[in-house]
Enzyme design. Structure first.
Site, PDB file in Angstrom:
ATOM      1  CD  GLU A  61      29.401  19.008  31.139  1.00 32.38           C
ATOM      2  OE1 GLU A  61      30.070  19.153  32.175  1.00 32.38           O
ATOM      3  OE2 GLU A  61      29.515  19.746  30.142  1.00 32.38           O
ATOM      4  CB  CYS A  77      29.962  23.101  41.217  1.00 34.07           C
ATOM      5  SG  CYS A  77      30.565  21.644  40.377  1.00 34.07           S
ATOM      6  CG  ASN A 126      35.842  25.206  39.351  1.00 35.86           C
ATOM      7  OD1 ASN A 126      35.705  25.075  38.143  1.00 35.86           O
ATOM      8  ND2 ASN A 126      34.895  24.878  40.214  1.00 35.86           N
ATOM      9  CD  GLU A 181      26.670  19.769  34.376  1.00 40.07           C
ATOM     10  OE1 GLU A 181      26.515  19.868  35.604  1.00 40.07           O
ATOM     11  OE2 GLU A 181      26.242  18.811  33.725  1.00 40.07           O
TER      12      GLU A 181
HETATM   13  P1  NAP Z   1      31.282  32.349  36.062  1.00 42.71           P
HETATM   14  O1  NAP Z   1      31.636  33.689  36.555  1.00 42.71           O
HETATM   15  O2  NAP Z   1      29.867  32.051  35.785  1.00 42.71           O
HETATM   16  O3  NAP Z   1      32.157  32.116  34.761  1.00 42.71           O
HETATM   17  C1  NAP Z   1      32.151  30.900  34.046  1.00 42.71           C
HETATM   18  C2  NAP Z   1      32.583  31.165  32.628  1.00 42.71           C
HETATM   19  O4  NAP Z   1      31.587  31.975  31.998  1.00 42.71           O
HETATM   20  C3  NAP Z   1      33.897  31.928  32.497  1.00 42.71           C
HETATM   21  O5  NAP Z   1      34.579  31.455  31.370  1.00 42.71           O
HETATM   22  C4  NAP Z   1      33.411  33.350  32.305  1.00 42.71           C
HETATM   23  O6  NAP Z   1      34.333  34.223  31.710  1.00 42.71           O
HETATM   24  C5  NAP Z   1      32.211  33.107  31.414  1.00 42.71           C
HETATM   25  N1  NAP Z   1      31.271  34.215  31.352  1.00 42.71           N
HETATM   26  C6  NAP Z   1      30.931  35.101  32.323  1.00 42.71           C
HETATM   27  N2  NAP Z   1      30.025  35.989  31.850  1.00 42.71           N
HETATM   28  C7  NAP Z   1      29.791  35.652  30.550  1.00 42.71           C
HETATM   29  C8  NAP Z   1      28.973  36.186  29.529  1.00 42.71           C
HETATM   30  N3  NAP Z   1      28.192  37.253  29.726  1.00 42.71           N
HETATM   31  N4  NAP Z   1      28.988  35.594  28.323  1.00 42.71           N
HETATM   32  C9  NAP Z   1      29.757  34.522  28.107  1.00 42.71           C
HETATM   33  N5  NAP Z   1      30.573  33.977  29.025  1.00 42.71           N
HETATM   34  C10 NAP Z   1      30.589  34.524  30.251  1.00 42.71           C
HETATM   35  O7  NAP Z   1      31.790  31.231  37.061  1.00 42.71           O
HETATM   36  P2  NAP Z   1      33.254  31.036  37.668  1.00 42.71           P
HETATM   37  O8  NAP Z   1      33.407  31.973  38.799  1.00 42.71           O
HETATM   38  O9  NAP Z   1      34.297  31.040  36.606  1.00 42.71           O
HETATM   39  O10 NAP Z   1      33.164  29.532  38.166  1.00 42.71           O
HETATM   40  C11 NAP Z   1      32.604  29.196  39.375  1.00 42.71           C
HETATM   41  C12 NAP Z   1      31.153  28.761  39.196  1.00 42.71           C
HETATM   42  O11 NAP Z   1      31.114  27.625  38.345  1.00 42.71           O
HETATM   43  C13 NAP Z   1      30.543  28.308  40.489  1.00 42.71           C
HETATM   44  O12 NAP Z   1      29.225  28.773  40.577  1.00 42.71           O
HETATM   45  C14 NAP Z   1      30.566  26.795  40.382  1.00 42.71           C
HETATM   46  O13 NAP Z   1      29.611  26.138  41.165  1.00 42.71           O
HETATM   47  C15 NAP Z   1      30.328  26.597  38.929  1.00 42.71           C
HETATM   48  N6  NAP Z   1      30.772  25.278  38.499  1.00 42.71           N
HETATM   49  C16 NAP Z   1      29.817  24.351  38.205  1.00 42.71           C
HETATM   50  C17 NAP Z   1      30.212  23.079  37.828  1.00 42.71           C
HETATM   51  C18 NAP Z   1      29.175  22.046  37.506  1.00 42.71           C
HETATM   52  O14 NAP Z   1      29.539  21.075  36.868  1.00 42.71           O
HETATM   53  N7  NAP Z   1      27.929  22.204  37.901  1.00 42.71           N
HETATM   54  C19 NAP Z   1      31.564  22.753  37.741  1.00 42.71           C
HETATM   55  C20 NAP Z   1      32.503  23.716  38.045  1.00 42.71           C
HETATM   56  C21 NAP Z   1      32.086  24.995  38.421  1.00 42.71           C
HETATM   57  P3  NAP Z   1      34.728  35.603  32.485  1.00 42.71           P
HETATM   58  O15 NAP Z   1      35.335  35.178  33.764  1.00 42.71           O
HETATM   59  O16 NAP Z   1      35.640  36.312  31.573  1.00 42.71           O
HETATM   60  O17 NAP Z   1      33.484  36.376  32.731  1.00 42.71           O
END
Ligand code: NAP
Length: 479
Positions: free
Chosen positions: A459, A285, A152, A251
């Site tokens: 962070e 997020c 994102n 995060e």
């Molecule tokens: P996600 O599905 O959890 O994926 C995040 C990252 O993790 C991607 O690079 C993903 O790659 C990887 N990943 C997934 N499964 C994994 C595994 N088993 N081993 C290692 N890596 C793995 O989240 P998203 O849909 O990309 O992002 C949205 C989420 O991020 C939301 O929940 C949002 O709130 C959160 N977010 C939090 C913050 C914060 O600072 N708190 C900031 C931005 C976003 P793949 O897609 O290839 O699985």
């Protein structure tokens, strides 16, 4: 961008995947493939880890001033290439160009901030209370790190981790999200140009995240995981880190309450809502997920918000005048559609939006729902789309209790003209950050992070570098 790297970045060189695999990157506004990038497997990840481990010793000994100046130079290059990077981000992620330019500036600022922190790492010491021993405290880099980022904020989520890791003297393997690898590869090229030594940063784009990352976390050589993504994946990775007691910064997701009291300035509240809801098309997020509005002002707030949301222009992020780009992919849009259908099925009124447009691209219109039933699924799910769900409340204690009634605790927003109430309610919210009469909390100079299931660690800010440093204490007898 014609010269954007599309290969893996390992040991300072651009290389294809060992098995020759590539993966497509799509433009979410058209569905078209804009690039093919190398798709790393376990062998490539091992090579990236080798490079990070090998570079660690020398990098840790590099003068802080040198590390600082590399970051400063990279900051300058990023700003010089704002337009190029913004176009790249819009192409792979969809956000409107104006927002992409904003993210470039935000992302670059993490490098400037941590270039300033790199030279202020200090230890401490003195004679211990018993008078028999001295204490010498020094701070050392934690070691090779695995950084995992979401799609994102493709550039800023990278710089928010790379900045403090470089400043602290850690080496890295970065695994970007498969939807948005190009921004991370472009960032690696910039850091190389800025003088980052080979092997300090390695980037492995992959469609096989689990397969590639698990051996690194379980292998015993990676000493730190910094992850931004969903709580669900974060939980899984924490378990993988347990065997080798790998340090973690997590995060994770949010479920932000946005509280508007009856004494709020409604113009300020609606301005705040537009930012807290519509920044990044709601794919943040920090996005306001549950709007709790006092029943005395709920109708007027909903009317004004619907008017503003309804006036936004939806379209490809590259087109002039567009405010709202496409959602990241078909699955992201289908999730939003289902959440809206569920809320409407439970009696919510659609004040604006709510209907998926015809045609290509993953577009969804800015939508305001009023009279949302608290049992609706979007109350306990990150909407991750341009949908504002309004509920009403009558009493301060009641709204605090309802706002806290969630496993997440990243951020909350409070709108009131009363200073006492603003402080009292903010302090009672179980969140890591609060926006008081503002819809934007993110800033590289402030500690970003959540409590409860929204994460571990912070962070940015003065404390951001601590996540990448260990203490060593020397006891030295006084003779
Ligand atoms: P996600 O599905 O959890 O994926 C995040 C990252 O993790 C991607 O690079 C993903 O790659 C990887 N990943 C997934 N499964 C994994 C595994 N088993 N081993 C290692 N890596 C793995 O989240 P998203 O849909 O990309 O992002 C949205 C989420 O991020 C939301 O929940 C949002 O709130 C959160 N977010 C939090 C913050 C914060 O600072 N708190 C900031 C931005 C976003 P793949 O897609 O290839 O699985």
């Amino acid at each position: 961008m014609t010269d954007t790297p599309t290969q893996l970045f390992i040991g300072g060189a651009w290389v294809g995947a060992a098995d020759g695999a590539t993966m497509p990157v799509h433009d979410p506004a058209t569905g078209e493939i804009i690039a093919h990038v190398s798709d790393a497997g376990t062998k490539d990840a091992r090579l990236a880890e080798d490079a990070a481990v090998e570079a660690q010793r020398e990098w840790a000994r590099t003068a802080p001033r040198v590390r600082s100046e590399i970051l400063r130079r990279a900051y300058e290059i990023i700003l010089e290439r704002t337009d190029e990077l913004a176009h790249l981000m819009t192409a792979e992620m969809g956000k409107p160009l104006a927002e992409a330019r904003g993210e470039v500036a935000y992302a670059a600022e993490f490098f400037r901030w941590f270039s300033e922190e790199a030279v202020r790492i200090d230890g401490g010491g003195g004679v211990l209370p018993d008078g028999r021993n001295r204490m010498l405290l020094s701070r050392r880099p934690v070691g090779p790190c695995l950084l995992i980022t979401p799609w994102n904020f493709p550039l800023a989520m990278g710089t928010r981790k790379i900045g403090p890791a470089v400043a602290a003297g850690c080496t890295m393997v970065l695994k970007p999200a498969p939807q948005t690898p190009l921004s991370s590869l472009a960032l690696a090229a910039i850091l190389k140009e800025a003088g980052l030594p080979d092997g300090v940063l390695n980037v492995v784009s992959t469609s096989r995240a689990g397969e590639v990352c698990e051996p690194l976390l379980r292998g015993g050589r990676i000493r730190k995981l910094s992850f931004t993504g969903s709580t669900q994946v974060g939980r899984l990775l924490l378990a993988q880190c347990a065997d080798n007691v790998v340090r973690t910064s997590m995060e994770l997701g949010g479920n932000a309450p946005f509280i508007v009291f009856e004494d709020a300035d409604l113009d300020v509240a609606v301005d705040g809502a537009m930012v807290a809801k519509m920044r990044n098309m709601g794919e943040a997020c920090t996005a306001a997920n549950r709007f709790f509005v006092h029943s005395a002002v709920a109708a007027e707030f909903g009317r004004r918000l619907a008017e503003r949301m309804g006036s936004l222009v939806v379209g490809p992020g590259t087109r002039d005048g567009v405010d709202v780009g496409p959602l990241i992919d078909a699955a992201g849009r289908a999730k939003v559609e289902k959440l809206v259908a569920d809320a409407v099925g439970r009696g919510a009124e659609v004040l604006v939006g709510g209907r998926t447009p015809e045609g290509p691209g993953c577009f969804y219109p800015p939508t305001v729902l009023a009279g949302v039933d608290p049992a609706s699924r979007l109350m306990e799910t990150e909407i991750f789309g341009p949908v504002a769900a309004i509920l009403t409340f009558d009493d301060e204690d009641e709204v605090v209790r309802r706002a806290n009634d969630t496993p997440w605790g990243l951020v909350g927003y409070v709108f009131t003209e009363g200073l006492d109430r603003a402080l009292r309610v903010s302090e009672r919210l179980e969140v890591g950050m609060v926006g008081v009469n503002t819809g934007l909390v993110s800033n590289p100079a402030a500690p970003f992070g959540g409590v409860k299931q929204s994460g571990l660690g912070r962070e940015g800010g003065r404390v951001g570098i601590d996540e990448f440093l260990e203490y060593q204490y020397l006891a030295v007898p006084v003779r």
